[in-house]
Structures are given as C-alpha cells and as structure tokens.
Design a protein around this motif. Structure first.
Motif, PDB file in Angstrom:
ATOM      1  N   ARG A  38       2.023  -4.262  -1.357  1.00 29.07           N
ATOM      2  CA  ARG A  38       3.275  -4.949  -1.659  1.00 29.07           C
ATOM      3  C   ARG A  38       4.433  -4.128  -1.104  1.00 29.07           C
ATOM      4  O   ARG A  38       4.441  -2.899  -1.204  1.00 29.07           O
ATOM      5  CB  ARG A  38       3.411  -5.109  -3.178  1.00 29.07           C
ATOM      6  CG  ARG A  38       4.723  -5.680  -3.677  1.00 29.07           C
ATOM      7  CD  ARG A  38       4.636  -5.894  -5.183  1.00 29.07           C
ATOM      8  NE  ARG A  38       4.477  -4.646  -5.916  1.00 29.07           N
ATOM      9  CZ  ARG A  38       4.009  -4.570  -7.155  1.00 29.07           C
ATOM     10  NH1 ARG A  38       3.636  -5.670  -7.810  1.00 29.07           N
ATOM     11  NH2 ARG A  38       3.911  -3.408  -7.778  1.00 29.07           N
ATOM     12  N   GLN A  39       5.409  -4.829  -0.529  1.00 25.33           N
ATOM     13  CA  GLN A  39       6.588  -4.146  -0.004  1.00 25.33           C
ATOM     14  C   GLN A  39       7.841  -4.862  -0.465  1.00 25.33           C
ATOM     15  O   GLN A  39       8.105  -6.005  -0.069  1.00 25.33           O
ATOM     16  CB  GLN A  39       6.553  -4.081   1.526  1.00 25.33           C
ATOM     17  CG  GLN A  39       7.678  -3.261   2.126  1.00 25.33           C
ATOM     18  CD  GLN A  39       7.465  -2.976   3.597  1.00 25.33           C
ATOM     19  OE1 GLN A  39       6.728  -3.665   4.290  1.00 25.33           O
ATOM     20  NE2 GLN A  39       8.103  -1.920   4.084  1.00 25.33           N
ATOM     21  N   SER A  41      12.019  -5.161  -0.696  1.00 15.46           N
ATOM     22  CA  SER A  41      13.076  -4.995   0.296  1.00 15.46           C
ATOM     23  C   SER A  41      13.601  -3.567   0.276  1.00 15.46           C
ATOM     24  O   SER A  41      13.973  -3.032  -0.780  1.00 15.46           O
ATOM     25  CB  SER A  41      14.217  -5.976   0.000  1.00 15.46           C
ATOM     26  OG  SER A  41      15.263  -5.822   0.932  1.00 15.46           O
ATOM     27  N   LYS A  43      11.985  -0.810   0.743  1.00 15.43           N
ATOM     28  CA  LYS A  43      11.037   0.190   0.251  1.00 15.43           C
ATOM     29  C   LYS A  43       9.775   0.195   1.098  1.00 15.43           C
ATOM     30  O   LYS A  43       9.541  -0.700   1.901  1.00 15.43           O
ATOM     31  CB  LYS A  43      10.697  -0.098  -1.216  1.00 15.43           C
ATOM     32  CG  LYS A  43      11.896  -0.005  -2.151  1.00 15.43           C
ATOM     33  CD  LYS A  43      11.478  -0.169  -3.597  1.00 15.43           C
ATOM     34  CE  LYS A  43      12.663  -0.014  -4.536  1.00 15.43           C
ATOM     35  NZ  LYS A  43      12.270  -0.169  -5.965  1.00 15.43           N
ATOM     36  N   GLY A  44       8.953   1.204   0.906  1.00 16.59           N
ATOM     37  CA  GLY A  44       7.704   1.297   1.625  1.00 16.59           C
ATOM     38  C   GLY A  44       6.615   0.442   1.002  1.00 16.59           C
ATOM     39  O   GLY A  44       6.781  -0.091  -0.099  1.00 16.59           O
ATOM     40  N   ARG A  45       5.518   0.308   1.714  1.00 14.33           N
ATOM     41  CA  ARG A  45       4.403  -0.471   1.183  1.00 14.33           C
ATOM     42  C   ARG A  45       3.653   0.338   0.135  1.00 14.33           C
ATOM     43  O   ARG A  45       3.362   1.502   0.337  1.00 14.33           O
ATOM     44  CB  ARG A  45       3.452  -0.869   2.312  1.00 14.33           C
ATOM     45  CG  ARG A  45       4.062  -1.864   3.266  1.00 14.33           C
ATOM     46  CD  ARG A  45       3.095  -2.290   4.353  1.00 14.33           C
ATOM     47  NE  ARG A  45       3.785  -3.147   5.327  1.00 14.33           N
ATOM     48  CZ  ARG A  45       3.208  -3.684   6.383  1.00 14.33           C
ATOM     49  NH1 ARG A  45       1.912  -3.466   6.614  1.00 14.33           N
ATOM     50  NH2 ARG A  45       3.910  -4.440   7.203  1.00 14.33           N
ATOM     51  N   GLU A  46       3.335  -0.316  -0.967  1.00 11.77           N
ATOM     52  CA  GLU A  46       2.584   0.328  -2.026  1.00 11.77           C
ATOM     53  C   GLU A  46       1.306  -0.454  -2.300  1.00 11.77           C
ATOM     54  O   GLU A  46       1.303  -1.686  -2.286  1.00 11.77           O
ATOM     55  CB  GLU A  46       3.421   0.448  -3.306  1.00 11.77           C
ATOM     56  CG  GLU A  46       3.969  -0.874  -3.826  1.00 11.77           C
ATOM     57  CD  GLU A  46       4.794  -0.697  -5.087  1.00 11.77           C
ATOM     58  OE1 GLU A  46       5.166   0.443  -5.401  1.00 11.77           O
ATOM     59  OE2 GLU A  46       5.066  -1.714  -5.744  1.00 11.77           O
ATOM     60  N   GLY A  92       8.426  -9.225  -3.495  1.00 12.52           N
ATOM     61  CA  GLY A  92       8.310  -8.578  -2.204  1.00 12.52           C
ATOM     62  C   GLY A  92       7.322  -9.328  -1.358  1.00 12.52           C
ATOM     63  O   GLY A  92       6.835 -10.396  -1.732  1.00 12.52           O
ATOM     64  N   TYR A  94       3.716  -9.538   0.123  1.00 11.11           N
ATOM     65  CA  TYR A  94       2.369  -9.061  -0.157  1.00 11.11           C
ATOM     66  C   TYR A  94       1.547  -9.158   1.122  1.00 11.11           C
ATOM     67  O   TYR A  94       1.448 -10.232   1.724  1.00 11.11           O
ATOM     68  CB  TYR A  94       1.733  -9.884  -1.267  1.00 11.11           C
ATOM     69  CG  TYR A  94       2.224  -9.509  -2.644  1.00 11.11           C
ATOM     70  CD1 TYR A  94       3.539  -9.764  -3.033  1.00 11.11           C
ATOM     71  CD2 TYR A  94       1.385  -8.868  -3.564  1.00 11.11           C
ATOM     72  CE1 TYR A  94       4.000  -9.399  -4.298  1.00 11.11           C
ATOM     73  CE2 TYR A  94       1.838  -8.512  -4.826  1.00 11.11           C
ATOM     74  CZ  TYR A  94       3.143  -8.775  -5.180  1.00 11.11           C
ATOM     75  OH  TYR A  94       3.588  -8.407  -6.418  1.00 11.11           O
ATOM     76  N   TYR A  95       0.990  -8.029   1.510  1.00 13.74           N
ATOM     77  CA  TYR A  95       0.217  -7.948   2.742  1.00 13.74           C
ATOM     78  C   TYR A  95      -1.267  -7.768   2.436  1.00 13.74           C
ATOM     79  O   TYR A  95      -1.643  -7.006   1.543  1.00 13.74           O
ATOM     80  CB  TYR A  95       0.671  -6.763   3.590  1.00 13.74           C
ATOM     81  CG  TYR A  95       2.062  -6.877   4.146  1.00 13.74           C
ATOM     82  CD1 TYR A  95       3.146  -6.340   3.451  1.00 13.74           C
ATOM     83  CD2 TYR A  95       2.300  -7.510   5.357  1.00 13.74           C
ATOM     84  CE1 TYR A  95       4.431  -6.435   3.958  1.00 13.74           C
ATOM     85  CE2 TYR A  95       3.591  -7.608   5.873  1.00 13.74           C
ATOM     86  CZ  TYR A  95       4.640  -7.068   5.168  1.00 13.74           C
ATOM     87  OH  TYR A  95       5.916  -7.172   5.668  1.00 13.74           O
ATOM     88  N   SER A 115      -2.307   3.192   2.518  1.00 13.31           N
ATOM     89  CA  SER A 115      -2.053   2.302   3.654  1.00 13.31           C
ATOM     90  C   SER A 115      -2.566   2.894   4.957  1.00 13.31           C
ATOM     91  O   SER A 115      -3.029   2.164   5.839  1.00 13.31           O
ATOM     92  CB  SER A 115      -0.553   2.001   3.761  1.00 13.31           C
ATOM     93  OG  SER A 115       0.188   3.184   3.942  1.00 13.31           O
TER      94      SER A 115
END
Length: 131
Positions: A38-39, A41, A43-46, A92, A94-95, A115
């Motif tokens: 999840r990322q 706006s 911020k980094g991906r967590e 955010g 979601y990837y 990641s």
C-alpha cells in the motif's frame, strides 16, 4: 513476461469492506510469492500481506491482522485481498507484486515481506476511505 492486473479499488466509508483482486499471467503460479503493498500519497510503499503459493504460508502486517485476508484461486490465477474495517489512514494505491520463490529471500515466516524482495509490480488500484 510476468503481468499483474489489480482491480477492486473503490471509495468506501470508514469501517467498510472491499475485495481487491490481482489477476496474474506469465509464470507458473505455484512457484511464486505474491504480495500486496500500500502506498499513501507522499509516502513509501508498505507491505500489507503476502502469500507463498507453493505452500500457502501467509504474512500480514501487524496493522491489518484480523481485518485483512489474503487468498488465492489457482484456477483463475488470481490472488485476493479481502479488506475489512477500513481505517481513515488506510487509503492509497494498493499494489500487487510477485517474485519467483527461487529468486528471493524468504523471511522466517516463509514469505518475502519487503518491497525489495519482489521484482514484478502491477499498476495498482486506488482505495479511498471517507470518514
């Protein structure tokens, strides 16, 4: 070529639920790990959750345990993330991400959780939470 296509993102009220889908192509499904990140706006991906498709082991970030569930449908080559109890801080993109189990580091939990352990990413699906 590995292809990942996410869907299911939407605008939901706080406390609501969604089911995100990641449809996959281009690799042997049972030999990969699939993760959701999840990322928000700015911020980094967590990491949110991940699954080892070879043995079914799963991992959840502490912030989503008990509320999110990862699952697979091997016939459809799809990985799902059932999201419940959405919080205002949860919105955010979601990837979906994937990596061959032969090419990555597995945590003691049996799934990659960072990641940088993954090498293929989808375009993401937007989740917006209204209060």
């Amino acid at each position: 070529e590995v292809q990942l296509v996410e869907s299911g993102g939407d605008l939901v009220q706080a406390g609501g639920s969604l089911r995100l889908s990641c449809t996959t192509h281009g690799f042997i499904f049972d030999t990969y790990a699939i993760g959701w990140f999840r990322q928000a706006s700015g911020k980094g991906r967590e990491g949110v959750s991940a699954i080892n498709n070879a043995d079914g082991r799963t991992w959840y970030d502490f912030s989503v345990r008990g509320r999110f569930t990862i699952s697979t449908d091997k016939d459809k080559r799809t990985v799902y993330l059932q999201v419940t109890g959405l919080k205002p801080e949860a919105p955010g993109v979601y990837y979906c991400t994937a990596v061959s189990l032969m090419k990555t580091f597995l945590s003691p939990l049996g799934v990659p959780t960072n990641s940088f352990n993954y090498d293929s990413w989808g375009q993401g699906t937007q989740v917006t939470v209204s209060s």
